[in-house]
Scaffold this active site. Sequence first.
Site, PDB file in Angstrom:
ATOM      1  N   ASP A   1      71.468  18.926  -7.694  1.00 30.09           N
ATOM      2  CA  ASP A   1      70.300  18.102  -7.409  1.00 30.09           C
ATOM      3  C   ASP A   1      70.682  17.051  -6.391  1.00 30.09           C
ATOM      4  OD1 ASP A   1      67.659  17.493  -7.671  1.00 30.09           O
ATOM      5  OD2 ASP A   1      67.923  16.202  -9.420  1.00 30.09           O
TER       6      ASP A   1
ATOM      7  N   HIS B   1      61.798   7.335  -2.348  1.00 30.68           N
ATOM      8  CA  HIS B   1      62.146   7.224  -3.770  1.00 30.68           C
ATOM      9  C   HIS B   1      63.459   6.455  -3.935  1.00 30.68           C
ATOM     10  CE1 HIS B   1      63.010   8.382  -7.942  1.00 30.68           C
ATOM     11  NE2 HIS B   1      64.196   8.795  -7.526  1.00 30.68           N
TER      12      HIS B   1
ATOM     13  N   GLU C   1      60.165  14.126 -12.400  1.00 32.41           N
ATOM     14  CA  GLU C   1      60.534  13.937 -10.998  1.00 32.41           C
ATOM     15  C   GLU C   1      59.968  15.083 -10.172  1.00 32.41           C
ATOM     16  OE1 GLU C   1      64.551  11.182 -11.021  1.00 32.41           O
ATOM     17  OE2 GLU C   1      64.832  13.322 -10.710  1.00 32.41           O
TER      18      GLU C   1
ATOM     19  N   GLU D   1      59.996  17.395  -7.244  1.00 31.44           N
ATOM     20  CA  GLU D   1      61.004  17.863  -6.286  1.00 31.44           C
ATOM     21  C   GLU D   1      60.651  19.247  -5.743  1.00 31.44           C
ATOM     22  OE1 GLU D   1      65.112  17.516  -7.279  1.00 31.44           O
ATOM     23  OE2 GLU D   1      64.814  15.907  -8.733  1.00 31.44           O
TER      24      GLU D   1
ATOM     25  N   ASP E   1      62.440  17.630 -12.456  1.00 33.59           N
ATOM     26  CA  ASP E   1      63.708  17.238 -13.071  1.00 33.59           C
ATOM     27  C   ASP E   1      63.415  16.140 -14.101  1.00 33.59           C
ATOM     28  OD1 ASP E   1      66.463  17.061 -13.447  1.00 33.59           O
ATOM     29  OD2 ASP E   1      66.657  15.481 -11.942  1.00 33.59           O
TER      30      ASP E   1
ATOM     31  N   ARG F   1      64.921   7.742 -18.617  1.00 34.51           N
ATOM     32  CA  ARG F   1      65.422   6.590 -17.847  1.00 34.51           C
ATOM     33  C   ARG F   1      66.277   5.644 -18.678  1.00 34.51           C
ATOM     34  NH1 ARG F   1      64.950   8.868 -13.050  1.00 34.51           N
ATOM     35  NH2 ARG F   1      62.806   9.457 -12.598  1.00 34.51           N
TER      36      ARG F   1
ATOM     37  N   GLN G   1      69.630   7.289 -19.125  1.00 35.95           N
ATOM     38  CA  GLN G   1      70.292   7.263 -17.815  1.00 35.95           C
ATOM     39  C   GLN G   1      70.922   5.904 -17.515  1.00 35.95           C
ATOM     40  OE1 GLN G   1      67.658   8.629 -14.706  1.00 35.95           O
ATOM     41  NE2 GLN G   1      69.204   8.496 -13.091  1.00 35.95           N
TER      42      GLN G   1
ATOM     43  N   LYS H   1      69.404  14.004 -18.065  1.00 32.78           N
ATOM     44  CA  LYS H   1      68.844  15.044 -17.201  1.00 32.78           C
ATOM     45  C   LYS H   1      69.013  16.448 -17.765  1.00 32.78           C
ATOM     46  CE  LYS H   1      68.228  12.431 -13.334  1.00 32.78           C
ATOM     47  NZ  LYS H   1      67.026  12.430 -12.478  1.00 32.78           N
TER      48      LYS H   1
ATOM     49  N   THR I   1      64.849  21.161 -17.068  1.00 31.78           N
ATOM     50  CA  THR I   1      64.353  21.071 -15.697  1.00 31.78           C
ATOM     51  C   THR I   1      63.421  22.262 -15.512  1.00 31.78           C
ATOM     52  OG1 THR I   1      66.322  19.951 -14.844  1.00 31.78           O
ATOM     53  CG2 THR I   1      65.012  21.187 -13.250  1.00 31.78           C
TER      54      THR I   1
ATOM     55  N   GLU J   1      59.039   4.701 -10.540  1.00 34.24           N
ATOM     56  CA  GLU J   1      58.542   3.928  -9.402  1.00 34.24           C
ATOM     57  C   GLU J   1      57.110   3.451  -9.628  1.00 34.24           C
ATOM     58  OE1 GLU J   1      59.802   7.589  -7.252  1.00 34.24           O
ATOM     59  OE2 GLU J   1      59.368   6.291  -5.560  1.00 34.24           O
TER      60      GLU J   1
END
Lengths: 436, 436
Positions: free
Chosen positions: A138, A145, A214, A216, A248, A252, A255, A268, A272, A380
């Site tokens: 990844d 971002h 996420e 992607e 993904d 948070r 993380q 993570k 996915t 975000e």
Amino acid sequence: MGGSWAPDVSPTSDFSLENLPFGIVTTPDDTSLHAAVAIGSSILDLKVLAAHPGTGLASLFPSLAGHEDVFAQPTLNAFAQLGRAVHREVRSGLRDLLAADTSRPEVLRDSPELREKAILSQRSVRMHLPMAIGDYTDFYAGYHHAFAVGTMFRGAQNALQPSYTHLPVGYHGRASSIVVSGTPIRRPNGQILLDPTAEPKQPITGPSRKLDFELELGCFIARPNKAGEAVGVDEADDQIFGYVLLNDWSARDIQAWEYVPLGPFNSKNFGTTISPWVVLADALEPFRTKPIENLAELQGYLREAKHASVFDIRLEVDLTTPEGDTTTIARTSAKNLLWSFPQMIAHHTLGGCPLRTGDLLGSGTISGPGGLSECGSLLEMTQNGKKEVLLYGMDARTFLKDGDAITLRGVCGEDGARVGFGDCGGRVFSASTTKR
Amino acid sequence: MGGSWAPDVSPTSDFSLENLPFGIVTTPDDTSLHAAVAIGSSILDLKVLAAHPGTGLASLFPSLAGHEDVFAQPTLNAFAQLGRAVHREVRSGLRDLLAADTSRPEVLRDSPELREKAILSQRSVRMHLPMAIGDYTDFYAGYHHAFAVGTMFRGAQNALQPSYTHLPVGYHGRASSIVVSGTPIRRPNGQILLDPTAEPKQPITGPSRKLDFELELGCFIARPNKAGEAVGVDEADDQIFGYVLLNDWSARDIQAWEYVPLGPFNSKNFGTTISPWVVLADALEPFRTKPIENLAELQGYLREAKHASVFDIRLEVDLTTPEGDTTTIARTSAKNLLWSFPQMIAHHTLGGCPLRTGDLLGSGTISGPGGLSECGSLLEMTQNGKKEVLLYGMDARTFLKDGDAITLRGVCGEDGARVGFGDCGGRVFSASTTKR
């Protein structure tokens, strides 16, 4: 340009005759995994096409001589490995077979018996992971971002690490956790530091409270490189099989506590999601555009002769509540990358790392420059949970609730000739309550 | 306890009757990959044993009924997946067959025809990767290593991140880059920041100048867990197939520039070497000891009922120069871990990450508490290149030169009953000179 004779090819379908993405299906008549292409709301079953006495793969696609079983396999790896010239010939041949003005009407269009067996409604088939994925990497190429998240945690002055504009930052992901669209995603348990300011720092263990998505783009490798041999940036396009949408899923809070110094791990590796149809590299060629301008003095191995090396794919994110209300919470474009996939491949192989057929590269979260409605993650959009995202029906979110579903969509081109990915979706369910 | 009737089982051999590690070989008579066990300086070819009309796997090992082809496969995955009870029965049965006082002399010891075909010199066979490795995870459980490296870069006060004593820190590695002992390792090219103090920061691209080794223990997963379901720490031993030595070759200069914020990438993915013989989990049971004491208040899912959960394996590192001179540059023990493999597995699966048969976990670099002669990497031994390591013959190193070979060794037990890993070796050759 004419359309297809296939039934129900709506002008707004992602799967026009200009697309013809490949996937792995099981069907009511054949529960072993095998290959198909999507056309409108139907599929063309390639295993049925190949096995029909009247056709014969090699007579339809000369470059498949010796590879007659390539569409009877449970993944697309064997087909991918044949390389882009073969993909191009096969896609072009399929386009002819499915076109209203096909040059070979007798093969499929005017062969009711084969049509009935080979053209199936998408509703009647089940989709599976399209590739056997050896390794998943990844990247972090979504500049807006990376800048927004960096600003949130370190301020605008230090938002980006010094290496960010010099190399495509990436990390190795967890191949075993990749699932196909539609697979439910269990909220992960993990270690969480509830109060980062308290001393001594003592985590708790429990379900993530900051579950996020996420947005992607994913890229599948066609041709392997030999260990120890780098792939040049201008040759890297030839290594690419095609593209999917990729979510993904990220926890948070897990993380934040785990990721220094070796990167994200349990935040993570619980899941996915990828979209099931691989849009071949050639199908995206007409939608090339320039990436975000990089002002750094690039190393030679990252300088591309071709300046239009990303794709202007219109991306959307839908959040569907447990009550069934859907809100489109983000819209942006896949062009919002600082690094192209050829640059990622050139960097990945610079030291000799072998990429294998079926390996998956993620772009990193894609956000636009235009503020909260263009964000590819809730992190975000909600400023790490400080602001709510308003949803249809007086509802709101900071992070995902159990029962929420996220659906990514991506499409290029105009009505009647759309090249899209179909849905990349997954619904969250509650964390395991096994004693800890 | 008696010895083996097999030829040339030296008392100092790693492969006593108490070991019987499994590997994948090709032989002069059979160039398809298949399984064998090591005994002294010989192997017992398990495919030959299974195929012999006079034997029959299921009559020798009742739990292999229905799995008669398990040793004719190109990896040990199918055997590993059968679980520890089966591994135990098979190892015990093989021990009997190979013992001087075997209870079934007619099967092998007194069957000259089968002996001649099934017992081969290790020198006559070629070793291959023992497992198909879906995912590779590298942990950082070597406390003394983590503390020494942290001190070097951040001072003793901030040497360890706050999470270090609360969870086994790990990251996803690159499965495609794992090679078997003996495979040459090409020095990687990469981006390097020569002067970290100069502004603006401008990297160069070229061969790593700080190529290093890492002394680690590797652990192979036998039984998969379902996605979304955590493995309890006291059940995790049952998920383990066996162990190998692991050298996680590392380019320190590439690592320093790339690793913030998402972890090591090109600094690690050019090659990781493992020893070819998998020492089964049961063979290491007699050598259990306590890990390093962890003073943190552990989360429940990491608390082990069993307090002796690491292994006292005597480890050594040899550096052989291009001129052929060998110096043992480090000696330590595999007990120098803060976290056991069951704790790593419990943590890895806490959020539901699926581990699959054949997945590989690395311990992280193992260094002892006793200073420079116990370091599992040159980074520590040379204080990041500031001090030289003196070698035999007036030679010295800070990091590895082209032509240098590193050989890891590990052994438990006393002469005549040693349980060892054999060599885990690789020689460095020069970087690619393709234009960059």
